[in-house]
Write a protein that holds these residues in place. Structure first.
Motif, short mmCIF file in Angstrom:
data_model
loop_
_atom_site.label_atom_id
_atom_site.label_comp_id
_atom_site.label_asym_id
_atom_site.label_seq_id
_atom_site.Cartn_x
_atom_site.Cartn_y
_atom_site.Cartn_z
N UNK A 202 1.59 -1.16 -0.21
CA UNK A 202 0.31 -0.38 0.31
C UNK A 202 0.41 1.15 -0.30
N UNK A 203 0.83 1.93 -1.16
CA UNK A 203 1.61 3.29 -1.32
C UNK A 203 1.06 4.33 -0.10
N UNK A 204 1.94 5.95 0.11
CA UNK A 204 1.44 6.55 0.62
C UNK A 204 0.05 6.87 -0.39
N UNK A 205 0.18 7.05 -0.79
CA UNK A 205 -1.02 7.74 -1.76
C UNK A 205 -2.04 7.28 -1.94
N UNK A 206 -2.55 5.44 -1.05
CA UNK A 206 -3.38 5.12 -0.24
C UNK A 206 -3.94 3.83 -1.78
N UNK A 207 -2.94 3.58 -2.99
CA UNK A 207 -2.88 2.81 -3.55
C UNK A 207 -2.07 1.47 -3.13
N UNK A 208 -2.31 0.78 -4.02
CA UNK A 208 -2.14 -1.38 -3.99
C UNK A 208 -1.33 -0.97 -4.89
N UNK A 209 -0.33 -1.55 -4.66
CA UNK A 209 0.83 -2.29 -6.04
C UNK A 209 1.25 -3.58 -5.11
N UNK A 210 1.48 -4.64 -6.67
CA UNK A 210 1.42 -5.98 -6.75
C UNK A 210 2.85 -5.82 -7.02
N UNK A 211 3.42 -6.06 -6.56
CA UNK A 211 5.27 -6.63 -6.00
C UNK A 211 5.37 -8.06 -6.26
N UNK A 212 5.98 -8.27 -7.86
CA UNK A 212 6.01 -10.09 -7.70
C UNK A 212 7.02 -10.08 -7.23
N UNK A 213 7.47 -11.60 -7.09
CA UNK A 213 8.43 -12.49 -6.51
C UNK A 213 8.79 -14.00 -6.50
N UNK A 214 9.01 -14.15 -6.49
CA UNK A 214 8.51 -16.07 -6.76
C UNK A 214 10.54 -16.19 -6.58
N UNK A 215 10.85 -17.89 -7.27
CA UNK A 215 11.73 -18.33 -6.92
C UNK A 215 13.28 -18.29 -6.77
N UNK A 216 13.48 -17.19 -7.36
CA UNK A 216 14.24 -16.19 -8.08
C UNK A 216 16.18 -16.00 -8.24
#
Length: 555
Positions: A202-216
């Motif tokens: 959740x950003x400071x502007x109140x927006x939702x952000x998707x953060x990609x991850x995985x078996x990197x």
């Protein structure tokens, strides 16, 4: 300070090259190694299930085994890509791949190219990343390494060996142990290794952000060691999860260079003349240092530009560079990744200066500045035989290499191999410029360079791209797929045929008239051959692309 860091990086690579090369010679000479007790048990069930015996193959059998086994693996992973949308381990719900994109991706990773016409984190499910991509990242470099070793054996008059034995030993005794250890190191440095779905922030502007991850982390170690280069994330090693800091950046560079710089020492050990390996290593290292110096000078100078007041100044060379590493480390990475035919990037090559871009394309066109695992060194041996042949003609003697006469049959095979590479690059580039100009993000000389770079990267099995090209179309998917396949397997088959032909010949005793290939003079002849025969082939195309772009910049 940045140049000290580069010097330390190159010194570490130099210190690792000889031990790595001698260890690979031990593995493929079937000598005992310190890893036997730890990995030997992995081989027995594989050999038993596959019915693999240690009989020696002819060159035709070796080539057939390599190509057919790779083709079967391509088909299997193609099916995984086509059905990933309904398969498990897909927490983000990524759709199945479009047919031409799946075709391109399957060939790309099996051909050790890793050209990506999809965005890493949004194009593949976790299952596809692990079961298809990482699987090919092991089997593809192992194939190239096995073929390179077989050719070295053949040149010395020894049996070529068994492809499946060599491929399995390459995985269990070289690729897997190093990758496993380095994956743990990358995890410690902050690279993700998880099967959890995309995180939500959740950003400071109140927006939702998707953060990609995985078996990197497990992906990253073999990506660099096997000279694969494809990124788990779309921006590859410019992503902080795929390259967190300066230490991870250093390790990636060392991994990219490790096997390629070690193979000349493997060659010297296996042919029984370590000086020959050292001569080839020094020759390639000289090309690398010169190209690196030119790239660093160009990127640090930047491009001339005019500011709002009409005053000439140097444009900031940080455009497109990774701000955490700076200009020098970005330029070093671009040279290393193309010299080693890896294709990983920590900066966008489309934003390099014209001369910096020229160096990256030149590395791939020559494919002898260390080159990729196994197959890159095969190109070095090809140029070595050309140099020996030309030297023999100049003094009126039948050329001899490693005690075997190089005659018409071998030179015809080498000549065809030499010609096929520019054909695979220049003809599709011309077709793309005629029919696909709308996919180029830049007009003029830079646009030509974008198309030229794409097919050069495909033919050289590098995989990096001049980003900005709209390559996710059926034309680019199919055309580069065909180029990648032919660029990979044609040279393999032709050079195995050369090795098989030389292996069948009787050894000729060395005389006072034999041109020694373990002296500095031969290193000079070898460099001249690479630059004259190799570089001049592509000079007209380069003159219309990066060279013309450089000359049209305002001083």
């Amino acid at each position: 300070m940045s140049y000290i860091a580069i010097a330390v990086t190159l010194l570490l690579s130099l210190l690792l090259a000889r031990p790595a090369g001698l260890y690979m010679a031990q593995v493929f000479n079937y000598e005992r190694t310190g890893l036997d007790r730890w990995v030997g048990w992995l081989e027995k069930p594989v050999f038993a299930i596959g019915g693999i015996r240690k009989e020696n193959y002819s060159w035709k059998q070796y080539a057939l085994a390599a190509v057919l086994s790779n083709a079967v693996m391509m088909l299997l992973v193609y099916l995984i890509f086509r059905f990933q949308g309904v398969l498990p381990l897909n927490p983000s719900g990524i759709a199945s791949m479009e047919p031409t994109l799946a075709f391109n991706t399957a060939i790309s990773f099996m051909a050790n190219t890793n050209l990506q016409h999809y965005s890493g984190e949004s194009g593949l499910s976790y299952l596809s990343q692990m079961l298809a991509i990482v699987f090919m990242m092991f089997t593809s470099p192992a194939t190239g390494l096995a073929v390179g070793i077989a050719i070295i054996r053949g040149l010395t008059g020894k049996p070529l060996g068994n492809f499946f034995v060599d491929m399995v030993r390459g995985i269990t005794r070289i690729l897997l142990p190093i990758s496993f250890v380095l994956a743990l190191v990358f995890v410690a440095l902050g690279v993700p290794q998880t099967l959890e779905p995309t995180a939500l922030g959740h950003t400071l502007e109140g927006m939702t952000q998707e953060i990609a991850r995985g078996p990197v982390a497990s992906f990253l170690s073999i990506k660099e060691l096997g000279n694969n280069g494809g990124g788990f994330f779309g921006v590859n090693s410019a992503h902080p999860f795929e390259n967190p800091d300066a230490v991870s950046n250093l390790l990636q560079i060392l991994l990219m260079l490790l096997l390629g710089t070690g193979l000349p020492f493997t060659y010297g050990k296996m042919v029984g003349n370590k000086k020959q390996g050292r001569v080839l290593f020094v020759s390639m290292a000289m090309m690398f240092i010169v190209f690196l110096g030119i790239s660093l000078a160009s990127e640090n100078a930047g491009n001339p530009a005019v500011n709002a007041l009409g005053i000439q100044h140097q444009q900031g060379s940080m455009e497109g560079k990774e701000v955490r590493f700076g200009v020098a480390q970005s330029a070093l990475y671009s040279v290393v990744t193309t010299a080693s035919e890896t294709g990983a990037v920590n900066t966008m090559h489309d934003t390099l200066t014209p001369i910096g871009g020229l160096i990256t394309i030149g590395n791939m066109m020559l494919n002898t500045v260390f080159g990729g695992v196994g197959v890159g060194f095969v190109n070095v041996l090809m140029y070595t035989m050309i140099a020996v042949f030309l030297s023999g003609l100049m003094v009126g003697r039948t050329p001899e290499f490693l005690g075997k006469k190089i005659e018409g049959k071998e030179m015809k095979l080498i000549a065809v191999t030499l010609i096929i590479n520019p054909m695979l690059i220049l003809l599709p580039t011309a077709l793309a410029l005629l029919t696909q100009s709308d996919t180029l993000s830049n007009p003029g000389f830079h646009g030509l360079t974008q198309a030229l770079y794409e097919f050069t990267s495909a033919a050289a099995n590098n995989g990096s791209g001049f980003e900005g090209l709209g390559d996710a179309t059926p034309f680019w998917n199919i055309s580069t797929g065909i180029v990648m396949f032919l660029g990979r397997y044609f040279s393999m088959i032709a050079m195995l045929a050369v090795a098989g032909s030389l292996a069948a010949k009787k050894t000729v005793p060395e005389t006072s008239g034999t041109f020694r290939t373990d002296k500095a003079l031969f290193g000079t002849v070898f460099l001249g051959t690479v630059l004259i025969v190799g570089a001049l082939t592509f000079f007209p195309a380069l003159a219309l692309g990066p060279i013309a772009e450089f000359l049209t910049l305002k001083p």
